[in-house]
Design a protein around this motif. Structure first.
Motif, PDB file in Angstrom:
ATOM      1  N   ALA A  24       0.774  -0.970  -0.033  1.00 60.55           N
ATOM      2  CA  ALA A  24      -0.291   0.011   0.166  1.00 60.55           C
ATOM      3  C   ALA A  24       0.793   1.355   0.101  1.00 60.55           C
ATOM      4  CB  ALA A  24      -1.149  -0.173   1.202  1.00 60.55           C
ATOM      5  N   GLY A  53       4.042   1.837  -0.894  1.00 62.75           N
ATOM      6  CA  GLY A  53       5.116   1.782  -1.963  1.00 62.75           C
ATOM      7  C   GLY A  53       6.493   2.273  -1.187  1.00 62.75           C
ATOM      8  N   PHE A  92       3.867   1.543  -7.454  1.00 63.54           N
ATOM      9  CA  PHE A  92       2.368   1.187  -7.834  1.00 63.54           C
ATOM     10  C   PHE A  92       2.298   0.031  -9.136  1.00 63.54           C
ATOM     11  CE2 PHE A  92       1.909   4.285  -4.457  1.00 63.54           C
ATOM     12  CZ  PHE A  92       2.229   3.813  -3.221  1.00 63.54           C
ATOM     13  N   ILE A 148       2.348  -4.441  -6.453  1.00 64.30           N
ATOM     14  CA  ILE A 148       1.803  -4.700  -5.208  1.00 64.30           C
ATOM     15  C   ILE A 148       1.554  -6.626  -4.694  1.00 64.30           C
ATOM     16  CG2 ILE A 148      -0.465  -4.530  -4.855  1.00 64.30           C
ATOM     17  CD1 ILE A 148      -0.502  -1.866  -5.822  1.00 64.30           C
ATOM     18  N   THR A 196      -5.057   1.162   2.622  1.00 60.04           N
ATOM     19  CA  THR A 196      -4.997   2.347   1.674  1.00 60.04           C
ATOM     20  C   THR A 196      -5.624   3.526   1.879  1.00 60.04           C
ATOM     21  OG1 THR A 196      -6.988   1.016   0.705  1.00 60.04           O
ATOM     22  CG2 THR A 196      -4.798   0.464  -0.048  1.00 60.04           C
ATOM     23  N   PHE A 255      -2.326   8.903   1.887  1.00 62.42           N
ATOM     24  CA  PHE A 255      -2.548   8.919   0.048  1.00 62.42           C
ATOM     25  C   PHE A 255      -2.929  10.600  -0.044  1.00 62.42           C
ATOM     26  CE2 PHE A 255      -1.776   4.650   1.472  1.00 62.42           C
ATOM     27  CZ  PHE A 255      -1.133   4.414   0.039  1.00 62.42           C
ATOM     28  N   SER A 314       1.726   8.829  -3.263  1.00 57.13           N
ATOM     29  CA  SER A 314       1.690   8.437  -1.295  1.00 57.13           C
ATOM     30  C   SER A 314       2.316  10.377  -0.775  1.00 57.13           C
ATOM     31  CB  SER A 314       3.157   7.638  -1.360  1.00 57.13           C
ATOM     32  OG  SER A 314       4.362   7.949  -2.008  1.00 57.13           O
ATOM     33  N   MET A 355      -1.610   5.265  -7.128  1.00 59.21           N
ATOM     34  CA  MET A 355      -1.942   3.489  -7.027  1.00 59.21           C
ATOM     35  C   MET A 355      -3.541   4.247  -7.156  1.00 59.21           C
ATOM     36  SD  MET A 355      -3.625   2.561  -3.318  1.00 59.21           S
ATOM     37  CE  MET A 355      -1.657   2.383  -2.556  1.00 59.21           C
ATOM     38  N   GLU A 401      -5.179  -1.037  -8.141  1.00 52.82           N
ATOM     39  CA  GLU A 401      -4.316  -1.651  -6.759  1.00 52.82           C
ATOM     40  C   GLU A 401      -5.144  -0.762  -6.371  1.00 52.82           C
ATOM     41  OE1 GLU A 401      -0.545  -0.022 -10.211  1.00 52.82           O
ATOM     42  OE2 GLU A 401      -1.576   1.301  -8.448  1.00 52.82           O
ATOM     43  N   ARG A 402      -5.771  -0.313  -5.357  1.00 54.56           N
ATOM     44  CA  ARG A 402      -6.535   0.096  -4.434  1.00 54.56           C
ATOM     45  C   ARG A 402      -7.047  -1.008  -3.914  1.00 54.56           C
ATOM     46  NH1 ARG A 402     -10.264   5.459  -3.594  1.00 54.56           N
ATOM     47  NH2 ARG A 402     -11.391   4.834  -1.364  1.00 54.56           N
TER      48      ARG A 402
END
Length: 538
Positions: free
Chosen positions: A199, A201, A243, A248, A289, A294, A316, A346, A350-351
């Protein structure tokens, strides 16, 4: 006279037993006897977990942070019930060194631990290995405090001496419980870091991930640091593309591995735990996340005043800091180019992958057939509600928004004082519902309003910045402290400390922090020593 004598004898005997037992009345259970304060067996409160339980904030561990973390607050409220408790914190000073290394801790939590490292193992798939393997850095194995090499040594010492062998956090737990004759309550919050690297990174091994737009900031960094970063990237030691689905999935603990390891630890407890008066409180996991670490389109518009094309993606905090420094250098024209790099953003997909993994972890915990001494506390869903809806405290709305939201410290990951107190209250409620009833006691809860009044991570003057704490900063913490309220949260201005500095000063601090981060990689440390960037270790 004989009747009077018998009466006084009766009073004497009655007084003796009354001193051992106190009588309580409740509407639920009527009259009941319960142990008095001085006669009751000593309970032990134990913490097992990672940075959330150790008390990390602003990427640093020290006594100030630990005292304001949830486990210390749980203990203070339990102590007020007049039951006798054994609870020992391994407090660290501002240089992250143990203040009293000979105190045998009961808070065993170590920053960075996951479900494998808590037993001393490196999770193989995360570091490019086909097998899991024991790593000394996850063991307390030093004989003297001056030899401490890692956080395990600093936190768990001197349990390794008392046990007569190197100990992981889990072995330290077994030793602590088996050498305590009374009841023990264990707060177990292990597993958030099994999704954290994916998450955030940041971190990892082979390669180590850094979410920075290196190609667009290397000319701003100190030349030696820029060269070392380039060298690490060219040799596969560093990656600036955290990301991607590949990165991941590599950094997530796979569900079957997670379940297998969790069951393995539980089986070890069944076999090796000799104290039959232990209760475990297992906590579920929030979405990693969602914290203020973020930043999406709304945050970038707030801080930079421009409408950036991020869609539903998020960057990030470390990426944001680099962008902010570029703006201060009058080079904001680079931002749109950087924000087109998908590997630094992200995405929604990906989240979703990370959230789905955490859902699977939590489902395993929720639907597992736990023995009677295990109590599940669904902290994760309560914190997710806070991320989604916020938390109202005395008319103030605590939200996940970095700095101005008040839910997190400046690192955007670890909770503020107020949210730590909120977590403590959730745990205290479960303790009241279960084990406290056995003693006829009930712990009171924290007033979040009183905590909020003095919370250095709440924006009291509403200018978008927080005062933050006053302890000494180094490494990443120095960068974070650049964003402390320049006027000390007095309302006389609306700028952070970074706004009062020259661009060269800002990039110098960022360079030093990046150097401190990457020399944790042995090969880069050797290279840095050769280049004269750091002193040679003797």
């Amino acid at each position: 006279m004989r009747g009077v004598k018998h009466f006084f004898n009766f009073l004497l005997v009655f007084s003796f037993f009354a001193s051992l037992m106190t009588v309580a009345f409740s509407q639920e259970r009527g009259f009941q006897f319960r142990p008095s304060f001085w006669w009751s067996p000593r309970l032990m409160l134990v913490g097992v977990g990672n940075s959330l339980t150790q008390g990390t904030r602003d990427a640093v561990n020290n006594e100030f942070n630990t005292r304001n973390a949830y486990l210390q607050r749980v203990f203070l409220k339990l102590k007020q019930t007049r039951l006798r408790f054994k609870f020992v914190q391994p407090f660290l000073n501002e240089n992250e060194q143990r203040i009293n290394p000979w105190a045998v801790p009961t808070n065993l939590a170590v920053d960075g631990e996951d479900i494998f490292s808590v037993e001393g193992y490196e999770y193989g798939p995360r570091v490019g290995s086909a097998v899991n393997y024991i790593d000394d850095k996850y063991l307390c194995d030093r004989l003297q405090p001056y030899l401490f090499a890692d956080m395990q040594d600093k936190v768990l010492y001197p349990i390794n001496l008392l046990a007569g062998q190197p100990v992981s956090q889990f072995e330290a737990l077994l030793w602590r419980l088996n050498h305590h004759s009374g009841p023990a309550w264990v707060i177990w919050w292990v597993g958030t870091n099994d999704a954290a690297l994916a998450a955030l990174g940041l971190g990892g091994k082979n390669p180590f991930y850094l979410p920075i737009p290196f190609a667009w900031i290397k000319d701003k960094l100190k030349p030696g640091v820029a060269f070392l970063l380039e060298y690490g990237y060219a040799n596969g030691l560093l990656s600036f593309s955290p990301f991607t689905k590949e990165a991941i999935n590599r950094n997530l603990t796979q569900l079957e591995d997670f379940k297998r390891q969790y069951n393995h630890l539980l089986n070890r407890l069944r076999r090796e735990l000799r104290n039959e008066k232990v209760d475990f409180f297992i906590l579920t996991f929030p979405y990693y996340t969602e914290p203020g670490y973020f930043m999406g389109k709304e945050e970038l518009c707030y801080y930079f005043g421009n409408d950036f094309s991020l869609g539903k993606g998020r960057i990030s905090l470390l990426t944001f800091i680099c962008l902010y420094a570029l703006v201060k250098s009058d080079e904001s024209y680079r931002l749109p180019i950087i924000l087109r790099d998908d590997t630094l953003i992200m995405s929604r997909e990906e989240r979703r992958i990370i959230r789905s993994h955490l859902d699977d972890f939590n489902d395993f915990l929720k639907f597992h057939s736990w023995p009677s001494f295990v109590h599940l506390v669904d902290i994760g869903s309560r914190l997710n509600k806070l991320f989604d809806q916020g938390l109202w405290v005395k008319g103030q709305h605590i939200t996940r928004k970095w700095s101005r939201g008040g839910a997190f410290c400046l690192d955007g990951v670890h909770p503020s004082h107020t949210v730590h107190a909120h977590i403590a209250n959730l745990i205290l409620q479960e303790l009241n519902r279960t084990v406290m009833r056995r003693w006829g006691r009930r712990a009171s809860l924290w007033s979040l309003e009183s905590i909020l009044e003095n919370d250095p991570y709440f924006d009291h003057d509403g200018d978008g910045w927080v005062a933050g704490p006053d302890y000494k900063a180094s490494g990443r913490t120095k960068i974070l402290f650049l964003f402390k309220d320049a006027d000390g949260d007095t309302g006389s201005g609306s700028e952070a400390g970074i706004d009062t500095m020259e661009p060269d000063e800002i990039w110098s601090l960022i360079s030093d922090a990046l150097l401190e981060e990457i020399i944790t990689i042995p090969l880069l440390q050797i290279k840095a020593e050769e280049m004269g960037l750091i002193p040679v270790e003797k």
